[in-house]
Scaffold this motif. Structure first.
Motif: not given
Length: 507
Positions: A187-188, A202-204, A398-399, A495-497
């Motif tokens: 997804v990302f 990837y950043r969390i 921010a995703i 991602v929104a979808l």
């Protein structure tokens, strides 16, 4: 935040929407096709070598192979197989082997045909990484998702089902299934597009890390080969407790987090940075010990692509400090370990910073740092942490965003909580989500799917998410306990979808 495998969705990290997995599957299918053709060529060679070249008078027919991997190599052999000694027995054995090999070739041919079809579909992708056959009309040419709204009828229908769900299972949003976590790695990847720099991690941001289970969950999802996951984490935590001759309260997580299903992939290591923010000194020290057990060669070991950074700071809307109860000095998970008013006797001062300031100081060389997940669980101060992330959110860097809504916390002494009637200053959920909507985020109430036990009792199906923004929730939800909200930037349309598709009552 509990998560279980459901029949209605793909298994843990093993599936996901076609839009989210296309980039990943493209290379898998192409590699598989090459391996399949190579196997068939080898199989044909072994067949000829084993049976021997055709004898005089034998009828040998070979099915040719098209070039470029578009077909397979197969051989059809008829006639007698000569030999030395007992000719009939050898002939019988050879024919059996030949029949078996023919069946294998036929089966492989069918599989290659299927793979060819999949590859052709993948080759029809556009540069956004989304299959043209699955492109949604609400995603524009820039890959952004359009803002959608609910009709009053749809909003009312959803609200009735959501409020009834609280009666069926009061904690359905307190410990949600987090279906959106399925295959979050892909997804990302799709969200970042074909131009994504693979050297960027990837950043969390795990704000309110507590015992670290959200950190462990994302490390398992994004870099499973690092072997930091809810299962290994709980083992480390319990080992530390034994060494201290104690037991930590709810050491497996309040939602039984330590029993979450793990990523099926146990080998992949990806560049991942998880920042864990835990203001409680005792819990911070426990997390540092756990990390040492899980990463014995150090957090900066070049062999490990993933990093788990742990910070003994709090996040807020200002850069300052806050006071914590004295119990936070020694007790991990103690209910007394809470924020207290400044000046409280024996209280522990802990520095607090804004998300924007943390990113500026941590990544000074990056003009616009992208955060894949901004997770907030801040003892009822979630609105303040969001306010301290204004620059990040305004620029849609921010995703995804995840935060906790807990109106019950405001019933305690100030400054414990901003939600609910006693919040200081009081913040309503719809006030916060409306602000996020204006910045370009779609928000949803996360929930639990109906399980087999409930179905046996006649409980009707429920969606994985309830949409809040876009006039889809017009009244404050009747939360019993606490709830979790998950949002996605419309700038990252895939991602929104994905979230929109999980809110099946409004899709």
């Amino acid at each position: 935040m509990n998560m279980k495998t459901k029949k209605s969705i793909n298994s843990r990290r093993g599936g996901g929407s076609p839009d989210a997995t296309m980039t990943w599957w493209k290379y898998l299918f192409l590699a598989s096709l090459i391996l399949m053709v190579s196997f068939l060529v080898r199989l044909n060679y072994q067949l000829v070598k084993k049976i021997g070249p055709p004898a005089s008078g034998d009828a040998v027919t070979a099915a040719g192979a098209e070039r470029g991997g578009n077909d397979y190599v197969a051989a059809s052999i008829d006639g007698n197989v000569g030999g030395v000694g007992n000719a009939r027995e050898e002939e019988s054995d050879a024919q059996k082997r030949l029949t078996s090999l023919r069946k294998q070739v036929s089966s492989m041919k069918e599989k290659v045909g299927t793979m060819k079809g999949m590859v052709k579909e993948i080759q029809g992708q556009d540069n956004s990484g989304v299959s043209l056959s699955h492109r949604d009309s609400n995603i524009n040419d820039q890959g952004e998702f359009q803002r959608l709204t609910c009709t009053p009828e749809v909003a009312e229908k959803q609200a009735i089902r959501m409020n009834k769900r609280f009666n069926e299972w009061w904690s359905h949003s307190a410990c949600p299934d987090q279906v959106w976590m399925e295959n979050i790695h892909s997804v990302f990847d799709v969200a970042m597009g074909e131009t994504h720099d693979s050297s960027k991690p990837y950043r969390i941001l795990d704000i309110g890390c507590n015992k670290g289970y959200t950190s462990a969950d994302f490390l398992d999802a994004l870099s499973p080969g690092t072997n930091i996951n809810p299962h290994t984490l709980v083992d480390a935590i319990r080992s530390i407790a034994r060494e201290m001759n104690t037991k930590f309260d709810r050491d497996g997580g309040v939602c039984n987090d330590s029993n979450k299903p793990l990523n099926k992939d146990r080998e992949t290591k990806s560049k991942t940075e998880v920042h864990c923010f835990e203001p409680s000194p005792a819990t911070f020290n426990m997390l540092m010990k756990a990390r040492t057990k899980l990463m014995p060669h150090g957090v900066n070991n070049p062999d490990e692509k993933a990093m788990w950074q742990i910070h003994n700071v709090g996040l807020h809307e200002v850069n300052s400090q806050m006071s914590w109860h004295s119990a936070c000095a020694t007790s991990v998970g103690d209910e007394l370990c809470t924020i207290v008013p400044d000046g409280t006797q024996d209280s522990i001062p802990v520095p607090v910073v804004t998300v924007d300031k943390f990113l500026e100081d941590t990544y000074p060389a990056e003009e616009k740092t992208v955060v894949h997940m901004l997770k907030i669980d801040a003892e009822g101060l979630d609105p303040a942490v969001l306010a301290g992330s204004t620059l990040l959110l305004t620029q849609n860097r921010a995703i995804m965003v995840m935060f906790e809504f807990n109106p019950g916390l405001s019933e305690g002494d100030s400054p414990h909580g901003m939600w609910g009637r006693g919040g200081k200053p009081r913040k309503k959920l719809l006030e916060v989500t409306t602000w996020l909507d204006q910045l370009g985020y779609d928000c949803y109430l996360d929930t639990r799917l109906v399980d087999e036990r409930e179905r046996d009792k006649g409980v009707p199906e429920a969606p994985a998410l309830y949409r809040i923004t876009g006039d889809c929730l017009t009244e404050e939800p009747r939360v019993r306990g606490w709830a979790n909200v998950v949002c996605a930037s419309r700038k990252f349309g895939s991602v929104a979808l994905m979230l929109r598709n999980l809110a099946t009552m409004v899709s």
